[in-house]
Write a protein that holds these residues in place. Sequence first.
Motif, PDB file in Angstrom:
ATOM      1  N   GLY A  33       0.790  -1.210   0.000  1.00 21.58           N
ATOM      2  CA  GLY A  33       0.000   0.000   0.000  1.00 21.58           C
ATOM      3  C   GLY A  33       0.828   1.267   0.000  1.00 21.58           C
ATOM      4  O   GLY A  33       2.042   1.231   0.167  1.00 21.58           O
ATOM      5  N   THR A  34       0.129   2.380  -0.204  1.00 22.23           N
ATOM      6  CA  THR A  34       0.773   3.691  -0.206  1.00 22.23           C
ATOM      7  C   THR A  34      -0.113   4.689   0.523  1.00 22.23           C
ATOM      8  O   THR A  34      -1.308   4.457   0.714  1.00 22.23           O
ATOM      9  CB  THR A  34       1.005   4.204  -1.646  1.00 22.23           C
ATOM     10  N   SER A  35       0.501   5.787   0.929  1.00 18.54           N
ATOM     11  CA  SER A  35      -0.224   6.903   1.528  1.00 18.54           C
ATOM     12  C   SER A  35       0.329   8.194   0.953  1.00 18.54           C
ATOM     13  O   SER A  35       1.523   8.307   0.703  1.00 18.54           O
ATOM     14  CB  SER A  35      -0.053   6.927   3.047  1.00 18.54           C
ATOM     15  N   THR A  36      -0.550   9.158   0.756  1.00 19.22           N
ATOM     16  CA  THR A  36      -0.138  10.478   0.299  1.00 19.22           C
ATOM     17  C   THR A  36      -0.711  11.513   1.251  1.00 19.22           C
ATOM     18  O   THR A  36      -1.915  11.533   1.500  1.00 19.22           O
ATOM     19  CB  THR A  36      -0.630  10.755  -1.125  1.00 19.22           C
ATOM     20  N   GLY A 154      10.316  -8.374  18.972  1.00 16.40           N
ATOM     21  CA  GLY A 154      11.472  -7.744  18.345  1.00 16.40           C
ATOM     22  C   GLY A 154      11.749  -8.212  16.925  1.00 16.40           C
ATOM     23  O   GLY A 154      12.740  -7.806  16.322  1.00 16.40           O
ATOM     24  N   GLN A 155      10.872  -9.052  16.376  1.00 20.36           N
ATOM     25  CA  GLN A 155      11.064  -9.553  15.021  1.00 20.36           C
ATOM     26  C   GLN A 155      10.542  -8.533  14.004  1.00 20.36           C
ATOM     27  O   GLN A 155       9.433  -8.032  14.144  1.00 20.36           O
ATOM     28  CB  GLN A 155      10.317 -10.885  14.839  1.00 20.36           C
ATOM     29  N   THR A 156      11.361  -8.244  12.985  1.00 18.43           N
ATOM     30  CA  THR A 156      10.953  -7.291  11.950  1.00 18.43           C
ATOM     31  C   THR A 156       9.771  -7.844  11.163  1.00 18.43           C
ATOM     32  O   THR A 156       9.797  -8.982  10.706  1.00 18.43           O
ATOM     33  CB  THR A 156      12.117  -6.997  10.995  1.00 18.43           C
ATOM     34  N   GLN A 157       8.717  -7.028  11.021  1.00 21.77           N
ATOM     35  CA  GLN A 157       7.506  -7.453  10.331  1.00 21.77           C
ATOM     36  C   GLN A 157       7.188  -6.617   9.097  1.00 21.77           C
ATOM     37  O   GLN A 157       6.404  -7.034   8.262  1.00 21.77           O
ATOM     38  CB  GLN A 157       6.315  -7.408  11.293  1.00 21.77           C
ATOM     39  N   GLY A 158       7.771  -5.430   8.994  1.00 24.47           N
ATOM     40  CA  GLY A 158       7.465  -4.591   7.844  1.00 24.47           C
ATOM     41  C   GLY A 158       8.296  -3.327   7.869  1.00 24.47           C
ATOM     42  O   GLY A 158       9.075  -3.082   8.797  1.00 24.47           O
ATOM     43  N   SER A 159       8.122  -2.522   6.839  1.00 27.43           N
ATOM     44  CA  SER A 159       8.865  -1.271   6.748  1.00 27.43           C
ATOM     45  C   SER A 159       8.099  -0.286   5.882  1.00 27.43           C
ATOM     46  O   SER A 159       7.171  -0.661   5.157  1.00 27.43           O
ATOM     47  CB  SER A 159      10.259  -1.507   6.160  1.00 27.43           C
ATOM     48  N   SER A 160       8.487   0.956   5.965  1.00 27.22           N
ATOM     49  CA  SER A 160       7.921   1.973   5.084  1.00 27.22           C
ATOM     50  C   SER A 160       8.997   2.999   4.770  1.00 27.22           C
ATOM     51  O   SER A 160       9.898   3.239   5.573  1.00 27.22           O
ATOM     52  CB  SER A 160       6.700   2.646   5.721  1.00 27.22           C
ATOM     53  N   THR A 161       8.906   3.559   3.586  1.00 30.83           N
ATOM     54  CA  THR A 161       9.792   4.645   3.178  1.00 30.83           C
ATOM     55  C   THR A 161       8.923   5.818   2.760  1.00 30.83           C
ATOM     56  O   THR A 161       7.870   5.631   2.151  1.00 30.83           O
ATOM     57  CB  THR A 161      10.706   4.220   2.021  1.00 30.83           C
ATOM     58  N   SER A 162       9.365   6.998   3.105  1.00 30.96           N
ATOM     59  CA  SER A 162       8.566   8.189   2.872  1.00 30.96           C
ATOM     60  C   SER A 162       9.446   9.292   2.311  1.00 30.96           C
ATOM     61  O   SER A 162      10.585   9.479   2.746  1.00 30.96           O
ATOM     62  CB  SER A 162       7.941   8.626   4.202  1.00 30.96           C
ATOM     63  N   SER A 163       8.914  10.008   1.327  1.00 26.87           N
ATOM     64  CA  SER A 163       9.656  11.115   0.727  1.00 26.87           C
ATOM     65  C   SER A 163       8.713  12.283   0.485  1.00 26.87           C
ATOM     66  O   SER A 163       7.497  12.113   0.414  1.00 26.87           O
ATOM     67  CB  SER A 163      10.307  10.675  -0.586  1.00 26.87           C
ATOM     68  N   ILE A 164       9.296  13.464   0.352  1.00 24.64           N
ATOM     69  CA  ILE A 164       8.518  14.676   0.112  1.00 24.64           C
ATOM     70  C   ILE A 164       8.771  15.133  -1.321  1.00 24.64           C
ATOM     71  O   ILE A 164       9.917  15.263  -1.749  1.00 24.64           O
ATOM     72  CB  ILE A 164       8.909  15.779   1.110  1.00 24.64           C
ATOM     73  N   ASP A 165       7.679  15.367  -2.073  1.00 27.30           N
ATOM     74  CA  ASP A 165       7.836  15.806  -3.453  1.00 27.30           C
ATOM     75  C   ASP A 165       8.028  17.317  -3.526  1.00 27.30           C
ATOM     76  O   ASP A 165       8.045  18.013  -2.507  1.00 27.30           O
ATOM     77  CB  ASP A 165       6.677  15.331  -4.329  1.00 27.30           C
ATOM     78  N   PHE A 167       6.102  19.601  -4.260  1.00 22.01           N
ATOM     79  CA  PHE A 167       4.956  20.388  -3.814  1.00 22.01           C
ATOM     80  C   PHE A 167       4.771  20.325  -2.296  1.00 22.01           C
ATOM     81  O   PHE A 167       3.830  20.896  -1.761  1.00 22.01           O
ATOM     82  CB  PHE A 167       3.677  19.900  -4.504  1.00 22.01           C
ATOM     83  N   GLY A 168       5.669  19.588  -1.627  1.00 20.76           N
ATOM     84  CA  GLY A 168       5.571  19.462  -0.180  1.00 20.76           C
ATOM     85  C   GLY A 168       4.674  18.331   0.283  1.00 20.76           C
ATOM     86  O   GLY A 168       4.417  18.189   1.478  1.00 20.76           O
ATOM     87  N   ASN A 169       4.188  17.507  -0.652  1.00 17.89           N
ATOM     88  CA  ASN A 169       3.355  16.365  -0.285  1.00 17.89           C
ATOM     89  C   ASN A 169       4.242  15.192   0.120  1.00 17.89           C
ATOM     90  O   ASN A 169       5.279  14.957  -0.498  1.00 17.89           O
ATOM     91  CB  ASN A 169       2.460  15.946  -1.452  1.00 17.89           C
ATOM     92  N   ARG A 170       3.833  14.472   1.159  1.00 13.50           N
ATOM     93  CA  ARG A 170       4.594  13.309   1.609  1.00 13.50           C
ATOM     94  C   ARG A 170       3.992  12.040   1.022  1.00 13.50           C
ATOM     95  O   ARG A 170       2.802  11.785   1.158  1.00 13.50           O
ATOM     96  CB  ARG A 170       4.626  13.218   3.126  1.00 13.50           C
ATOM     97  N   ASN A 171       4.839  11.256   0.353  1.00 12.53           N
ATOM     98  CA  ASN A 171       4.416   9.994  -0.255  1.00 12.53           C
ATOM     99  C   ASN A 171       5.095   8.841   0.478  1.00 12.53           C
ATOM    100  O   ASN A 171       6.318   8.845   0.644  1.00 12.53           O
ATOM    101  CB  ASN A 171       4.785   9.970  -1.741  1.00 12.53           C
ATOM    102  N   THR A 172       4.305   7.874   0.920  1.00 12.10           N
ATOM    103  CA  THR A 172       4.814   6.769   1.721  1.00 12.10           C
ATOM    104  C   THR A 172       4.504   5.443   1.043  1.00 12.10           C
ATOM    105  O   THR A 172       3.400   5.223   0.567  1.00 12.10           O
ATOM    106  CB  THR A 172       4.185   6.779   3.128  1.00 12.10           C
ATOM    107  N   GLN A 173       5.504   4.571   1.008  1.00 14.31           N
ATOM    108  CA  GLN A 173       5.363   3.219   0.460  1.00 14.31           C
ATOM    109  C   GLN A 173       5.501   2.225   1.609  1.00 14.31           C
ATOM    110  O   GLN A 173       6.502   2.256   2.322  1.00 14.31           O
ATOM    111  CB  GLN A 173       6.453   2.964  -0.579  1.00 14.31           C
ATOM    112  N   GLN A 174       4.482   1.359   1.811  1.00 15.07           N
ATOM    113  CA  GLN A 174       4.537   0.374   2.874  1.00 15.07           C
ATOM    114  C   GLN A 174       4.849  -1.008   2.321  1.00 15.07           C
ATOM    115  O   GLN A 174       4.383  -1.376   1.250  1.00 15.07           O
ATOM    116  CB  GLN A 174       3.194   0.317   3.635  1.00 15.07           C
ATOM    117  N   ARG A 175       5.624  -1.769   3.115  1.00 16.56           N
ATOM    118  CA  ARG A 175       5.965  -3.135   2.738  1.00 16.56           C
ATOM    119  C   ARG A 175       5.800  -4.026   3.966  1.00 16.56           C
ATOM    120  O   ARG A 175       5.989  -3.573   5.080  1.00 16.56           O
ATOM    121  CB  ARG A 175       7.402  -3.219   2.221  1.00 16.56           C
TER     122      ARG A 175
END
Length: 186
Positions: A33-36, A154-165, A167-175
């Motif tokens: 999934g993603t979030s904006t 303590g086991q890793t279950q997921g991650s997300s990366t987020s960047s700002i475009d 226009f100042g909008n934050r885009n997030t990618q979930q894994r």
Amino acid sequence: ENNYLDNIIMKKLMMTLSVVIFAITANAQYNIGTSTTVTDFMGNKTTTHRDEYGQITGSSTSSTDFLGYTTTTHRDRNGKTIGTSVTSTDCFGNTTTTHRNIYGSTTGTSRSTTDCFGNTSTTYMDSYGHSLGSSTTSTDYFGNTTTTYRDKYGQTQGSSTSSIDCFGNRNTQQRSKNNQTIIWSW
């Protein structure tokens, strides 16, 4: 029956916060999934959440009052309110977020601390104060963030990366480790 389902959805949603319903199996990370997030000139934020197919799964709107409390309203794909979150920040910059369902009952809390390097550690608890898991977030020089989610063991279950475009909008990618898992990054 509908209120019962909304309550269950809200509990799951709030307990995972910002973002993971902890997966159990698989070593690979799947795009789930993603979030904006768009911020208006008053500082209010609107976040739209999408699944791995680009379909809208929900949204949230946040505003901060003059005392520094941030109130977030969470909605399902049809725009129906399913809960709220209130975040407060202490004098050291640590935050506490309380999540409530549509009836006002607390469904969980999260507490975040930030170190001198700008890395944020967050612990997630259910309504009884039992640990559900944690996350660590690091931010680079450009404002991009990387978050790793762990279960209560303590086991890793997921991650997300987020960047700002531009226009100042934050885009997030979930894994997630499990491609059947839905991440809600509220």
